[in-house]
Design an enzyme around this catalytic site. Structure first.
Site, short mmCIF file in Angstrom:
data_model
loop_
_atom_site.label_atom_id
_atom_site.label_comp_id
_atom_site.label_asym_id
_atom_site.label_seq_id
_atom_site.Cartn_x
_atom_site.Cartn_y
_atom_site.Cartn_z
N SER A 224 -31.67 -32.85 14.72
CA SER A 224 -32.96 -32.19 14.55
C SER A 224 -33.78 -32.92 13.48
O SER A 224 -34.06 -34.11 13.64
CB SER A 224 -32.76 -30.71 14.22
OG SER A 224 -33.98 -30.01 14.33
N GLU A 342 -32.48 -27.09 24.55
CA GLU A 342 -33.06 -27.24 23.20
C GLU A 342 -33.95 -26.06 22.80
O GLU A 342 -33.85 -25.55 21.68
CB GLU A 342 -33.89 -28.52 23.12
CG GLU A 342 -33.12 -29.82 23.30
CD GLU A 342 -32.40 -30.28 22.05
OE1 GLU A 342 -32.36 -29.51 21.07
OE2 GLU A 342 -31.87 -31.40 22.05
N HIS A 437 -30.13 -25.81 20.97
CA HIS A 437 -30.38 -26.79 19.91
C HIS A 437 -29.28 -26.72 18.86
O HIS A 437 -29.03 -25.68 18.27
CB HIS A 437 -31.74 -26.47 19.28
CG HIS A 437 -32.24 -27.46 18.27
ND1 HIS A 437 -32.65 -28.72 18.60
CD2 HIS A 437 -32.43 -27.33 16.94
CE1 HIS A 437 -33.08 -29.34 17.51
NE2 HIS A 437 -32.94 -28.53 16.49
#
Length: 549
Positions: A224, A342, A437
């Site tokens: 990320s 995600e 995610h």
């Protein structure tokens, strides 16, 4: 006095350790004690796993960025007297309080400004081992190296020295302001968090041999915002030479603000900082440093300020995508990828106006996209409007960045490896969070067993042989890449090296399998959108996918 008492107690208990620069000596009989000398002095760590692994936490790599050092580049940490306790994590960098209901909540140390520390896990008796430096996520607004998910014990058990770092986030990490630039010797402001990461890598270069790591075998990795940071470090000339390979998981690469000029239709970073300061009644350096940080944060919310890298011409010379297009990035092997789900755990990325029916969705796309509607609808037709909207944002934000980085590294002759993580568990599917995610991280860190250090809201993997095998496979691929730049896992599929024509990748759903042509249509669409925006002098940020027009 505490250091003196500690040394006396250890001696009285018979825990005598040999301390030498560049050497870790394992305590006899497996006592939970270990010492190592680094440039700043002697560290007292902890022996784990029957003394097979040594851990050192809260090691300062830079001076506390407090007081007059707030909003300045990091200063290398000084030395200390006696033995420094390195058995507990340092503070996380100052950030808003975590949200207890977040899927990512749990276990991080309290935050504060005195936070520029790192942590090391190493096999006892290690010598010249490869090193993996982990950069945490958190949207450049939060997160920390103390998150239990990032425990490095199992990675060290595989013969890799593992390092995790803190860096300044939010306002303290990325605020640019004309007054801050004016006081700086180089005339720059912002990018403090990125400069922290570079300083941490310098510390690793200068000190990791003391733990048995090889400073010439460093791989940077992150997920990320950590994946974005990895891409930014690859783009930054100041970081070149500090690592030999890179791993970016769910990284992203939108257009960013330039320090002083308006570029691509984006106000400058200094202008955004000045507006924030004015809203908080802080217009010069003295008032900025004296201001209440909560007030500054609220002013940032009111003015639309958000933490992000700054294109300052030095730390980052140009837009990240341009740096890679010109071949100016670090020429190192890369492993890059993204997850199928995600956006499922990131609802703030979803537009609020997604129509409920296919007909309304298609009508909305045609109205907003005009001549571009047919191309978009051929990829995301709206059979399930919210799923297609989420997929388009995933592909334009995370998928495009992963494939673009892989393609550009391959273009400069470097090995590149692309993955697509689609694995999900029953607990994830029950909550509509399949392959969400960061859901790949537990597998890479070996956090799938009954002792897995997952937060209270994390959908736990089932205790099955398949889960254990997938974790072993992913650890194998990732750590093999750290060792020699080629991802391999015993008994698992060969991971093909990326080439633009076939676009091979590793599909990680159940057992990993090799594939080709990953998201060819969406990647081409996102590529064309970015090229069009650059030609028009417009930026590309979160206005991609369904939100593009």
């Amino acid at each position: 006095m505490k250091d003196t008492l500690r040394r006396g107690w250890l001696a009285a208990a018979g825990l005598c350790l040999v301390i030498a620069a560049g050497t870790v000596t394992v305590p006899a009989r497996g006592e939970l004690a270990a010492q190592v000398r680094v440039a700043g002095g002697v560290l007292q760590g902890t022996a784990l796993a029957d003394a097979a692994i040594l851990s050192y936490k809260g090691i300062p790599y830079a001076e506390p960025p407090t007081g007059d050092r707030r909003w300045r580049p990091p200063v290398p940490a000084g030395s200390w007297q006696g033995v420094r306790d390195a058995t507990a994590f340092g503070k996380s960098c100052l950030q808003p309080p975590p949200v207890p209901t977040s899927i990512y909540y749990g276990g991080m140390t309290p935050s504060g400004e005195d936070c520029l520390t790192l942590n090391v896990w190493a096999p006892a008796g290690a010598r010249e081992l490869p090193v993996m430096v982990w950069i945490h996520g958190g949207a450049l607004m939060g997160g920390g190296s103390s998150e239990p998910l990032y425990d490095g014990t199992k990675i060290a058990q595989q013969g890799v020295v593992f390092v995790s770092i803190n860096y300044r986030v939010g306002l303290l990490g990325f605020l640019a302001h004309p007054a801050l630039s004016a006081e700086a010797p180089d005339g720059l402001s912002g990018n403090y968090g990125l400069l922290d990461q570079i300083e941490a890598l310098r510390w690793v270069r200068d000190n990791i041999a003391a733990f048995g790591g090889d400073p010439a075998k460093v791989t940077i990795a992150g997920e990320s915002a950590g994946g974005l940071s990895t891409i930014a470090l690859m783009a930054s000339p100041q970081a070149h030479g500090l690592f030999r390979a890179a791993i970016t998981q769910s990284g992203y690469m939108p257009a960013y603000r330039a320090l002083r000029e308006e570029v691509l239709g984006l106000a400058s970073a200094e202008a955004m900082g000045a507006a924030l300061g004015a809203a908080a009644g802080a217009t010069d350096v003295a008032s900025l440093r004296a201001a209440d940080l909560v007030g500054l944060f609220r002013a940032g919310m009111a003015t639309g300020w958000a933490p992000e890298p700054v294109i300052d011409g030095v730390t980052l010379k140009r837009q990240l995508a341009d740096t890679f297009a010109l071949g100016e990035q670090a020429r190192v092997p890369v492993l890059a990828g993204f997850n199928e789900g995600e956006i499922r755990s990131l609802p703030f990325l979803m537009p609020k106006n997604v129509p409920d029916t296919k007909a309304a969705y298609q009508a909305d796309v045609r109205r907003r996209f005009g001549d571009g509607a047919a191309a978009f609808l051929s990829l995301y037709p709206g059979d399930d409007p919210r799923e297609d909207a989420a997929a388009s944002i995933r592909d334009g934000l995370y998928g495009w960045a992963a494939q673009y980085v892989a393609r550009q590294q391959a273009a400069v002759g470097q090995a590149a490896y692309l993955y697509y993580f689609r694995h999900s568990t029953p607990a994830q599917r029950e909550r509509g969070l399949a392959a969400f995610h960061a859901s790949e991280i537990p597998y890479i860190f070996g956090q799938v067993g009954p002792e897995a250090a997952l937060g209270p809201n994390w959908p736990r993997p089932p205790l099955t042989a398949d889960e254990t095998r997938l974790s072993a496979a992913m650890m194998g691929y990732w750590l093999s890449f750290v060792r020699d730049g080629v991802p391999r896992a015993p008994g698992e599929a060969a991971w093909p090296r990326y080439a633009a024509r076939e676009a091979p990748y590793l599909d990680i759903a159940g057992r990993p399998v090799a594939g080709s042509g990953l998201q060819a249509g969406p990647f081409a669409y996102a590529d064309a959108l970015v090229a069009s925006r650059r030609q028009q002098g417009r930026g590309w940020r979160l206005d991609i996918g369904f939100s593009a027009f």
